[in-house]
Design a protein around this motif. Structure first.
Motif, PDB file in Angstrom:
ATOM      1  N   PHE A  69       7.702   0.895   6.714  1.00 58.32           N
ATOM      2  CA  PHE A  69       8.106   1.626   5.515  1.00 58.32           C
ATOM      3  C   PHE A  69       9.635   1.557   5.351  1.00 58.32           C
ATOM      4  N   HIS A  70      10.121   1.920   4.155  1.00 64.33           N
ATOM      5  CA  HIS A  70      11.562   1.896   3.866  1.00 64.33           C
ATOM      6  C   HIS A  70      12.360   2.746   4.853  1.00 64.33           C
ATOM      7  N   ASP A  71      11.796   3.856   5.294  1.00 63.19           N
ATOM      8  CA  ASP A  71      12.536   4.800   6.146  1.00 63.19           C
ATOM      9  C   ASP A  71      12.550   4.391   7.626  1.00 63.19           C
ATOM     10  N   GLN A  72      12.193   3.160   7.930  1.00 66.35           N
ATOM     11  CA  GLN A  72      12.176   2.610   9.289  1.00 66.35           C
ATOM     12  C   GLN A  72      11.029   3.148  10.139  1.00 66.35           C
ATOM     13  N   LYS A  73      10.152   3.957   9.538  1.00 66.49           N
ATOM     14  CA  LYS A  73       8.977   4.437  10.249  1.00 66.49           C
ATOM     15  C   LYS A  73       7.858   3.413  10.055  1.00 66.49           C
ATOM     16  N   ASP A 101       0.831  -1.204   0.000  1.00 61.40           N
ATOM     17  CA  ASP A 101       0.000   0.000   0.000  1.00 61.40           C
ATOM     18  C   ASP A 101       0.863   1.250   0.000  1.00 61.40           C
ATOM     19  N   LEU A 102       0.331   2.304  -0.578  1.00 56.86           N
ATOM     20  CA  LEU A 102       0.979   3.607  -0.574  1.00 56.86           C
ATOM     21  C   LEU A 102       0.222   4.475   0.424  1.00 56.86           C
ATOM     22  N   ILE A 103       0.909   4.879   1.485  1.00 58.63           N
ATOM     23  CA  ILE A 103       0.291   5.653   2.557  1.00 58.63           C
ATOM     24  C   ILE A 103       1.083   6.945   2.743  1.00 58.63           C
ATOM     25  N   ASP A 104       0.417   8.068   2.515  1.00 62.19           N
ATOM     26  CA  ASP A 104       1.078   9.377   2.633  1.00 62.19           C
ATOM     27  C   ASP A 104       2.376   9.426   1.832  1.00 62.19           C
ATOM     28  N   GLY A 105       2.347   8.850   0.633  1.00 63.42           N
ATOM     29  CA  GLY A 105       3.504   8.876  -0.250  1.00 63.42           C
ATOM     30  C   GLY A 105       4.584   7.853   0.076  1.00 63.42           C
ATOM     31  N   LYS A 106       4.355   7.012   1.092  1.00 59.41           N
ATOM     32  CA  LYS A 106       5.338   5.991   1.461  1.00 59.41           C
ATOM     33  C   LYS A 106       4.750   4.608   1.223  1.00 59.41           C
TER      34      LYS A 106
END
Length: 142
Positions: free
Chosen positions: A131-135, A41-46
């Motif tokens: 997400f990729h950014d560890q968030k 899924d794409l959530i807030d651009g992530k």
């Protein structure tokens, strides 16, 4: 009570072996299978890259036992198997496998659908979308 949890994704080979084991049960005329797969899924651009599943296992197993009993009382099933992942499951991997069998298709289909819906609503299982950014964010079941 049956154990429904396994760590990590549910492998395609496990699923196929589960199906193959039923070939000797000649009273079965129908199987219905639900496979839940982690979406990107794409959530807030992530983009979601995985879901980390946790559960209150003791309560979930007890609740699943009750659901199982109610489903067997309601539908003419031969058997039912439920497997749910715990831990990290990457996008594209299977996290839920529900397999119902009966003499006739209607019971297998309706029971499988009800079990999946009740798992999503009633079992204390939570998913953290990674997400990729560890968030992350906590998943909302739909």
């Amino acid at each position: 009570m049956k154990q429904i949890f396994q760590h990590g994704p549910i492998s395609p080979s496990f699923i196929s072996e589960s199906i193959a084991k039923h070939a000797t049960k000649t009273e079965i005329g129908a199987h219905n299978i639900f496979l839940g797969q982690v979406r990107a899924d794409l959530i807030d651009g992530k983009e979601v890259v995985a879901i980390a599943y946790t559960a209150y296992e003791e309560m979930a197993l007890e609740k699943m036992h009750n659901i199982r009993e109610e489903i067997f009382d309601k539908y003419a099933l031969t058997c039912m198997h439920v497997h749910h992942s715990l831990g990290v499951v990457k996008t594209g991997e299977i996290c839920l496998f529900v397999f119902t069998s009966s003499q006739h298709r209607k019971a297998a289909i309706e029971a499988c659908t009800e079990v999946v819906e009740r798992i999503k609503i009633e079992l204390p299982i939570w998913g953290k979308e990674l997400f990729h950014d560890q968030k992350y964010q906590w998943k909302i079941n739909q």
